[in-house]
Design an enzyme around this catalytic site. Structure first.
Site, mmCIF file in Angstrom:
data_model
loop_
_atom_site.group_PDB
_atom_site.id
_atom_site.type_symbol
_atom_site.label_atom_id
_atom_site.label_comp_id
_atom_site.label_asym_id
_atom_site.label_seq_id
_atom_site.Cartn_x
_atom_site.Cartn_y
_atom_site.Cartn_z
ATOM 1 N N ASN A 1 99.695 -46.847 53.525
ATOM 2 C CA ASN A 1 101.219 -46.972 53.920
ATOM 3 C C ASN A 1 102.064 -47.978 53.011
ATOM 4 O OD1 ASN A 1 103.505 -47.273 55.384
ATOM 5 N ND2 ASN A 1 102.872 -48.566 56.929
ATOM 6 N N LYS B 1 105.069 -48.324 53.104
ATOM 7 C CA LYS B 1 106.336 -48.918 53.559
ATOM 8 C C LYS B 1 107.659 -48.724 52.685
ATOM 9 C CE LYS B 1 103.145 -52.394 55.745
ATOM 10 N NZ LYS B 1 103.276 -53.655 56.473
ATOM 11 N N HIS C 1 104.494 -47.097 64.277
ATOM 12 C CA HIS C 1 104.238 -48.474 63.725
ATOM 13 C C HIS C 1 104.989 -49.472 64.179
ATOM 14 C CE1 HIS C 1 103.806 -51.192 60.260
ATOM 15 N NE2 HIS C 1 102.554 -50.519 59.818
ATOM 16 N N GLU D 1 106.193 -51.906 62.807
ATOM 17 C CA GLU D 1 107.602 -52.463 62.348
ATOM 18 C C GLU D 1 108.809 -51.578 62.940
ATOM 19 O OE1 GLU D 1 106.380 -52.214 58.274
ATOM 20 O OE2 GLU D 1 105.026 -53.780 58.676
ATOM 21 N N GLU E 1 96.212 -51.300 65.195
ATOM 22 C CA GLU E 1 96.914 -52.410 64.302
ATOM 23 C C GLU E 1 97.367 -53.584 64.850
ATOM 24 O OE1 GLU E 1 98.008 -50.413 60.374
ATOM 25 O OE2 GLU E 1 99.969 -50.430 61.710
ATOM 26 N N GLY F 1 100.264 -57.481 57.316
ATOM 27 C CA GLY F 1 100.891 -58.068 56.173
ATOM 28 C C GLY F 1 100.802 -59.649 56.518
ATOM 29 N N SER G 1 95.769 -56.032 57.266
ATOM 30 C CA SER G 1 95.450 -56.870 55.861
ATOM 31 C C SER G 1 93.645 -56.362 55.655
ATOM 32 C CB SER G 1 95.224 -58.278 56.385
ATOM 33 O OG SER G 1 96.530 -58.746 56.712
HETATM 34 C C1 PEP Z 1 100.046 -51.320 57.642
HETATM 35 O O1 PEP Z 1 101.391 -51.468 56.878
HETATM 36 O O2 PEP Z 1 100.284 -50.871 58.763
HETATM 37 C C2 PEP Z 1 99.603 -52.539 57.436
HETATM 38 C C3 PEP Z 1 98.541 -52.654 58.046
HETATM 39 O O3 PEP Z 1 99.807 -53.442 56.350
HETATM 40 P P1 PEP Z 1 98.821 -54.623 55.769
HETATM 41 O O4 PEP Z 1 97.485 -53.695 55.574
HETATM 42 O O5 PEP Z 1 99.712 -55.183 54.610
HETATM 43 O O6 PEP Z 1 98.481 -55.613 56.894
#
Ligand code: PEP
Length: 246
Positions: free
Chosen positions: A9, A11, A90, A92, A162, A168, A207
């Protein structure tokens, strides 16, 4: 045996030049379904340059197939360009665009209508986990969508667990925390359809890095990852894909 699934992803990161370099350097594995989710404006370029074995998709879609919906992108359009996956729900977007469970479910249905596999994101915030509500939150998010998906295709969708507090932040759920939730999610799908529960891929996001991917992916109900920050560099993402080979 479920085939591992690992998705990048990006983003709102990247550039055309960066995409070219990334795809030239990326190492995919036959044993792993690997997916690149760049910003939608780069989808055509990604599809054109993707090595064999790398699927492409988008990070969100609109609900309609066409019409007067300024700024929206239809699943059918993504499919026409060669995309095969769409992330929906997601955290976000749930936060920034106030997307609610019902809209996320409608987007999952729209993805399937347009010929895309939805990757449906669920996960609790830190406050919800600290209050002991993580299973209730994830069950609510999942219930809203599972009922709306045709039983015949449910095994082909993916669920991304998630935990919002791990996205992040550099903070990763422990393999045991993630496994517990993945097992719980699979039990919720099994309550609807036991065969689909064995087929559906439940990937972990939060992460994931080359240094923790092997241990996470070794858990019995973790079928791969949705990777943000560590997917931007080809060598890191290649290492994460390699960690998913069983
Ligand atoms: C994500 O963007 O869905 C995500 C899990 O980001 P990160 O791996 O940076 O935590």
């Amino acid at each position: 045996m479920r085939k591992a699934l690992v998705a990048a992803n990006w983003k709102m990161h990247g550039s055309l030049a960066g995409l070219q370099t990334f795809l030239a350097d990326l190492q995919v594995q036959d044993a792993v379904d690997s997916v690149l989710l760049p910003p939608a404006v780069y989808l055509s370029a990604a599809v054109a340059l993707a090595p064999d074995g790398l699927a492409c998709g988008v990070q969100d879609i609109g609900t309609a197939a066409s019409g007067a919906h300024t700024g929206e992108i239809a699943a059918e359009m993504v499919r026409e360009l060669g995309g095969t996956w769409a992330v929906v729900g997601h955290s976000e977007r749930r936060l920034d665009q106030q997307e609610q469970d019902d809209l996320v479910a409608t987007k999952a249905v729209a993805a399937l209508r347009g010929g895309l596999a939805p990757m449906i994101c669920v996960g609790e915030t830190l406050a919800e986990r600290q209050a002991g509500h993580e299973q209730a939150v994830v069950a609510r998010q999942l219930d809203a969508v599972i009922d709306r998906i045709d039983r015949a295709v449910i095994g082909g969708v993916a669920i991304a667990y998630e935990p919002v507090w791990a996205i992040g932040t550099g903070e990763t759920a422990t393999p045991a925390q993630a496994q517990n939730m993945h097992e719980f999610i699979r039990s919720l799908v099994a309550a609807e359809d036991s065969q689909a529960a064995q087929q559906i891929r439940i990937v972990y996001g939060g992460s994931v890095k080359p240094g923790n991917a092997t241990e996470l992916f070794a858990q019995p109900d973790i079928d791969g990852g949705l990777v943000g920050g560590a997917s931007l560099q080809a060598d890191d993402f290649s290492a994460i894909i390699a960690a998913a080979v069983t």
